[in-house]
Design an enzyme around this catalytic site. Structure first.
Site, mmCIF file in Angstrom:
data_model
loop_
_atom_site.group_PDB
_atom_site.id
_atom_site.type_symbol
_atom_site.label_atom_id
_atom_site.label_comp_id
_atom_site.label_asym_id
_atom_site.label_seq_id
_atom_site.Cartn_x
_atom_site.Cartn_y
_atom_site.Cartn_z
ATOM 1 N N GLY A 1 5.197 -4.488 111.145
ATOM 2 C CA GLY A 1 5.118 -4.367 109.684
ATOM 3 C C GLY A 1 3.888 -5.066 109.134
ATOM 4 C CB SER A 2 3.299 -6.587 105.805
ATOM 5 O OG SER A 2 3.674 -5.443 105.074
ATOM 6 C CB THR A 3 2.994 -9.904 110.501
ATOM 7 O OG1 THR A 3 3.716 -8.981 111.324
ATOM 8 C CG2 THR A 3 3.960 -10.785 109.737
#
Length: 570
Positions: free
Chosen positions: A287-289
């Protein structure tokens, strides 16, 4: 009866006896003279038996020489069935102490064997109870048993051993050759019944004790991490929580933990899921990491300036797929704004400026899709498809951490390259190996795999990630007095069969480092399938913050900003 017949009756028995005597003499001559050497060798083989001597297994220490895995005495129960006159009676007395069925013991004790085991690695209390019975044909052999002093602590990286002290998982398996040492041998002579003749032992090969492992793990940091993620598992009612902390300048693993976990002293009591080292063996969509890696590639390629901005609406359609932001911003964002607010639409727009082959090359440079080479068995490679097989939606999806599957270990190893000046390092768990005399026989040093980004890009990324913690989605990871950088992540759980995601199943994470100017520690916390709140900034960032608040002082990393306290005197 004629005189001749009388002579036959007299001499026939005599001749038969003489013939039989000659046959016996001939056979004795054959056995003792002609076949003497052959029978001598056979008798020698049956009388002499080689016995292995097992060496003591090496000790495992943390980096500060705190013992993590040691050896303790244990007692294995054996029987000489031929020496047991009343097997039913002996079995009845032993069954209650050993917790075994009497019928099984009776069957064992009646076997036509010289020697057999009845129980391995028994504790001292059971040995003493059995010895008070004074049973004939029953005895003990003292052995060593692996014992993990702190039970569940660091269980997934230590692993465990089998009944014969052979490594079966973790470091115990990976360093089996070094830890086990080399067996010794001695010869014994046995009588015709197979029992040892006293005072006949002869050593033919001396044993070599196992070597000790001194790890990069810090026992105190490991304890802090495990306590905090145990609390997170309980509070969020998640399926699992994983955490990993490293020195980004060296690649040394400082702590590696999975919850739920297991006690390696009783590993067979736990399911495979509890024993699985998910940090190394399991893959997930980050995801956004993942967005900082995309941002670093864009900066490295010179595709954006820090002042440039792009419009971030709520959705964007690419081919037949519509991508959604986690909330509709509907405004212009710089790269700093995109990371600070974790805008997926903004990152997709910037990533579209790259050729897919170039982006794919950066994925390779960061080590995604390949093993890191950590000194643990069974490391997963992850899933990163070749750019030639990408559809129109793959590049935008990967740029925001979808359509790619990696391990937490790969994620943090790559993250360390982002913040250490741009070099990908090989992660490792063993600092050095020493022999029984305490002499170091092997030392692991920091190993640079390759350069990924330039030092200047690394500085830019660190500054951007610091803003994420200062006033972005990662603000709950902030620690007063310290400069912290990091990135939040909230991903969906892919469906096991077919395309798409499982409804209402999420993976929340936070990845960060400190201090920003010269990182001394970097870590990742992943909470899988929490109940209730699921945004990484809400539930993973606070766990990271609590860990770092205790770990930074332990590492002698002092606050960079003085906190002034005004005291009013009444």
């Amino acid at each position: 009866m004629s005189k001749q017949n009388k002579k036959v009756h007299i001499y026939l028995p005599f001749f038969l006896i003489c013939f039989a005597f000659l046959v016996i003499v001939a056979r004795l001559y054959s056995l003792q003279i002609i076949e003497h050497e052959e029978f001598k060798q056979e008798v020698s083989k049956s009388q002499v038996r080689k016995v292995d001597i097992l060496p003591e297994r090496g000790i495992i220490y943390d980096r500060n020489l705190e013992k993590l895995a040691v050896n303790i005495p244990s007692y294995s129960l054996y029987a000489y069935p031929k020496k047991i006159s009343h097997p039913e009676e002996a079995a009845g007395k032993l069954s209650s102490i050993l917790g075994m069925k009497k019928s099984w013991l009776v069957k064992q004790l009646k076997k036509e064997k010289v020697f057999l085991w009845l129980g391995r690695k028994l504790p001292l209390i059971k040995k003493e109870m059995i010895e008070t019975l004074a049973l004939e044909g029953i005895g003990f052999v003292e052995e060593t048993e692996r014992f993990y002093l702190q039970k569940k602590l660091a269980s997934h990286l230590l692993g465990f051993t089998g009944i014969d002290n052979q490594g079966l998982a973790g470091l115990e398996l990976y360093y089996e050759e070094e830890l086990r040492g080399k067996r010794g041998h001695f010869l014994i002579r046995e009588d015709a019944l197979g029992y040892e003749i006293p005072l006949t032992r002869r050593i033919t090969q001396g044993l070599v004790p196992g070597m000790d492992l001194v790890l990069t793990i810090d026992n105190i940091i490991q304890s802090i991490v495990e306590k905090e993620i145990s609390l997170a598992l309980e509070e969020t009612e998640a399926r699992s929580v994983e955490a990993l902390f490293m020195n980004p300048q060296t690649g040394e693993i400082l702590a590696l933990a999975n919850k739920p976990d297991y006690d390696p002293n009783h590993y067979s009591d736990f399911s495979p899921f509890f024993r699985r080292n998910r940090v190394v063996h399991s893959i997930y969509e980050p995801g956004s990491t993942f967005k900082p890696f995309t941002a670093s590639a864009i900066l490295e390629e010179g595709l954006i300036t820090m002042e440039e901005s792009v419009y971030c609406e709520g959705t964007i359609k690419i081919a037949s797929h519509t991508f959604h932001d986690w909330k509709p911003f509907n405004q212009y964002f710089t790269l700093a704004d995109i990371l600070r607010n974790s805008s997926s639409i903004g990152m997709i727009k910037l990533a579209s400026r790259m050729d897919k082959e170039i982006f794919s090359e950066y994925l390779h440079l960061f080590g995604f899709g390949e093993k890191t080479g950590i000194d643990l068995s069974g490391e997963a490679k992850g899933i990163v498809r070749a750019a030639s097989s990408w559809s129109l939606t793959d590049l935008p999806a990967i740029s925001i951490g979808q359509a790619i599957a990696i391990t937490p270990l790969q994620m943090l190893t790559a993250f360390c390259a982002l913040v250490n000046g741009g070099e990908l390092l090989k992660p490792y768990l063993v600092k050095y190996i020493r022999n029984a005399e305490g002499k170091r026989v092997k030392e692991n040093e920091p190993t640079v795999v390759r350069r990924v980004i330039s030092p200047s890009t690394s500085v830019q990324i660190k500054e951007l990630l610091e803003q994420v913690v200062e006033d972005g989605t990662g603000r709950r990871a902030k620690i007063e007095g310290y400069s912290i950088g990091g990135k939040t992540g909230t991903a969906q759980v892919p469906a096991l069969a077919g395309r798409g995601y499982i409804p209402n199943k999420y993976i929340s994470s936070f990845m960060g480092f400190a201090p920003v100017a010269s990182p001394g520690i970097a870590g990742i916390v992943i909470i899988k399938e929490p109940t209730g709140a699921y945004y990484g900034g809400e539930i993973a960032a606070p766990v990271f913050q609590r860990i770092m608040k205790r770990v930074l002082p332990h590492l002698d990393i002092l606050p960079e900003q003085e906190e002034w306290v005004t005291v009013r005197v009444s």
